[in-house]
Design a protein around this motif. Sequence first.
Motif, short mmCIF file in Angstrom:
data_model
loop_
_atom_site.label_atom_id
_atom_site.label_comp_id
_atom_site.label_asym_id
_atom_site.label_seq_id
_atom_site.Cartn_x
_atom_site.Cartn_y
_atom_site.Cartn_z
N VAL A 42 -5.02 -18.88 -0.29
CA VAL A 42 -5.78 -19.14 1.32
C VAL A 42 -6.71 -19.72 1.34
CG1 VAL A 42 -5.68 -18.53 3.70
CG2 VAL A 42 -3.63 -17.95 1.94
N LEU A 43 -7.75 -18.86 0.09
CA LEU A 43 -9.42 -19.18 -0.14
C LEU A 43 -9.31 -20.01 -0.56
CD1 LEU A 43 -11.80 -17.90 1.09
CD2 LEU A 43 -11.82 -16.45 -0.84
N HIS A 44 -9.07 -20.44 -2.19
CA HIS A 44 -9.27 -21.20 -2.85
C HIS A 44 -8.03 -20.97 -4.13
CE1 HIS A 44 -11.60 -23.58 -6.32
NE2 HIS A 44 -12.27 -23.71 -5.12
N TRP A 45 -7.04 -22.23 -3.86
CA TRP A 45 -6.06 -22.25 -4.41
C TRP A 45 -6.11 -22.17 -6.27
CZ3 TRP A 45 -3.89 -25.10 -8.31
CH2 TRP A 45 -2.19 -24.96 -8.43
N GLU A 46 -6.97 -22.89 -7.09
CA GLU A 46 -7.60 -23.57 -8.34
C GLU A 46 -8.13 -22.07 -8.73
OE1 GLU A 46 -9.71 -26.37 -9.51
OE2 GLU A 46 -8.05 -27.68 -8.58
N ALA A 47 -9.13 -21.21 -7.98
CA ALA A 47 -9.45 -20.17 -8.68
C ALA A 47 -8.56 -19.09 -8.46
CB ALA A 47 -10.49 -19.82 -7.92
N ALA A 48 -7.65 -18.73 -7.39
CA ALA A 48 -6.74 -18.40 -7.69
C ALA A 48 -5.55 -17.81 -8.70
CB ALA A 48 -5.78 -17.92 -6.03
N HIS A 49 -5.34 -19.38 -8.54
CA HIS A 49 -4.41 -19.98 -10.05
C HIS A 49 -5.07 -18.78 -11.35
CE1 HIS A 49 -1.57 -20.82 -6.79
NE2 HIS A 49 -1.14 -20.31 -7.42
N SER A 84 -4.94 -30.39 -15.53
CA SER A 84 -5.04 -29.18 -14.17
C SER A 84 -4.86 -28.12 -14.05
CB SER A 84 -5.12 -29.96 -13.01
OG SER A 84 -3.80 -30.44 -13.19
N ILE A 85 -5.58 -26.85 -14.04
CA ILE A 85 -4.41 -25.78 -12.87
C ILE A 85 -3.12 -26.33 -12.48
CG2 ILE A 85 -5.98 -25.57 -11.23
CD1 ILE A 85 -4.57 -22.59 -14.10
N LYS A 86 -3.01 -27.23 -12.10
CA LYS A 86 -1.49 -27.42 -11.32
C LYS A 86 -0.75 -27.83 -12.59
CE LYS A 86 0.83 -30.18 -8.23
NZ LYS A 86 1.57 -29.22 -8.19
N GLU A 87 -1.01 -28.20 -13.12
CA GLU A 87 0.43 -29.30 -14.43
C GLU A 87 0.06 -27.45 -15.32
OE1 GLU A 87 -0.01 -32.66 -18.04
OE2 GLU A 87 -1.47 -31.43 -18.14
N PHE A 88 -0.91 -26.31 -14.93
CA PHE A 88 -0.36 -25.15 -15.75
C PHE A 88 0.29 -24.54 -15.25
CE2 PHE A 88 -1.33 -20.40 -16.44
CZ PHE A 88 -1.30 -20.58 -18.19
N VAL A 89 -0.06 -24.39 -13.82
CA VAL A 89 1.39 -23.85 -12.62
C VAL A 89 2.57 -24.55 -13.17
CG1 VAL A 89 0.86 -22.62 -11.03
CG2 VAL A 89 -1.09 -22.48 -12.05
N ASP A 90 2.61 -25.73 -12.84
CA ASP A 90 3.84 -26.31 -13.07
C ASP A 90 4.98 -26.08 -14.31
OD1 ASP A 90 3.38 -26.99 -10.65
OD2 ASP A 90 2.81 -29.46 -10.98
N PHE A 119 -7.49 -19.73 -16.68
CA PHE A 119 -8.86 -19.87 -16.66
C PHE A 119 -8.40 -20.91 -18.30
CE2 PHE A 119 -9.74 -15.65 -17.56
CZ PHE A 119 -10.30 -15.89 -18.98
N ASN A 120 -7.97 -20.43 -19.03
CA ASN A 120 -7.56 -21.17 -20.00
C ASN A 120 -6.88 -22.64 -20.27
OD1 ASN A 120 -8.80 -19.08 -21.90
ND2 ASN A 120 -6.64 -17.74 -20.67
N ALA A 121 -6.48 -22.92 -19.51
CA ALA A 121 -5.42 -24.12 -18.78
C ALA A 121 -6.09 -25.44 -19.51
CB ALA A 121 -5.68 -24.72 -17.45
N PRO A 122 -7.69 -25.51 -19.28
CA PRO A 122 -8.59 -26.83 -20.14
C PRO A 122 -8.66 -26.94 -21.43
CG PRO A 122 -9.62 -26.12 -17.99
CD PRO A 122 -8.70 -24.91 -18.22
N SER A 123 -8.42 -25.43 -21.77
CA SER A 123 -8.81 -25.91 -23.59
C SER A 123 -7.48 -26.11 -24.43
CB SER A 123 -9.93 -24.00 -23.51
OG SER A 123 -8.47 -23.41 -23.47
N LEU A 124 -6.25 -25.78 -23.35
CA LEU A 124 -5.11 -25.93 -23.71
C LEU A 124 -4.88 -27.03 -23.87
CD1 LEU A 124 -3.53 -22.24 -22.75
CD2 LEU A 124 -4.69 -22.71 -25.36
#
Length: 195
Positions: free
Chosen positions: A100-107, A129-135, A120-125
Motif C-alpha cells: 500500500v505504501l510502495h508496491w515495488e519496494a514491498a515486492h 522489472s520487479i513486476k515481471e519477476f513477481v509474475d 531485489f535481485n530481479a534486475p541482475s537476474l
Amino acid sequence: MSKKLTEQQIKLAALGSGIPYAALRAVIDVEVGNRSGFNADGTPTILFEPHVLWRELGNVNYITKRKQLADLFPDICSQTWNKSLYNVRPQHQKLYVASVLHWEAAHKSCSWGIGQVMGFNAPSLGYKSIKEFVDAMHESEAKQLDAMIRFITVNNLKGALIRKDWAAFAKGYNGSGYRANKYDDKLAAAYRKYV
C-alpha cells in the motif's frame, strides 16, 4: 498446466544449466524442504524481510514514511534484522500492508518460491522489472526454479556446486551467517540422497 515442479523439469533444468542434478536437488531440498513453492491458497511462498523493506524504502527516498511504518508495524519495517519479527502476522499480509505504501519496494523485500530468491535481485537476474519477476513467481515452481538457477549463475556459484564445496555455495547463496543454520551440512546431507 500444473504449478508443481516435476522431477523431469528438475533434471532438464540441471542439464540445461550445467549444474549436477544431485546438487541442484540438494539446494531445492534445503531451501524448501517438504513444503511447496506455493501456499494452499495458490499464492507463492514468501518470507517478508522487514530490514530489507527499510533499505528499499530508503532507496526511493521514503525516509519519513518508512519511519512512520516502522513505528506502527515494526514486524513490517525495521531498521535492523530481528528473527522475532518473522511470525508476528502472515507473510502475505505483511506484503499487502507494505505494498500500500510502495508496491515495488514491498515486492523487492521478499524472498520468493522454492529458491527463496530475494525480489531485489530481479534486475541482475535479467528480469525487465520487479513486476515481471513477481509474475514469474506466481506462475509456477518451474519459473521459481529458473530464478534460482539465474541467481546461482549470476553469482558464480555453479562452480561451488560442481566441486561440492558446500561452504562456499552456502556463503554465496545465504550469506556469511550460513554456519549458524548448518546450511552447508544440510546441503551435503541432501546431496547424498540423490547420488
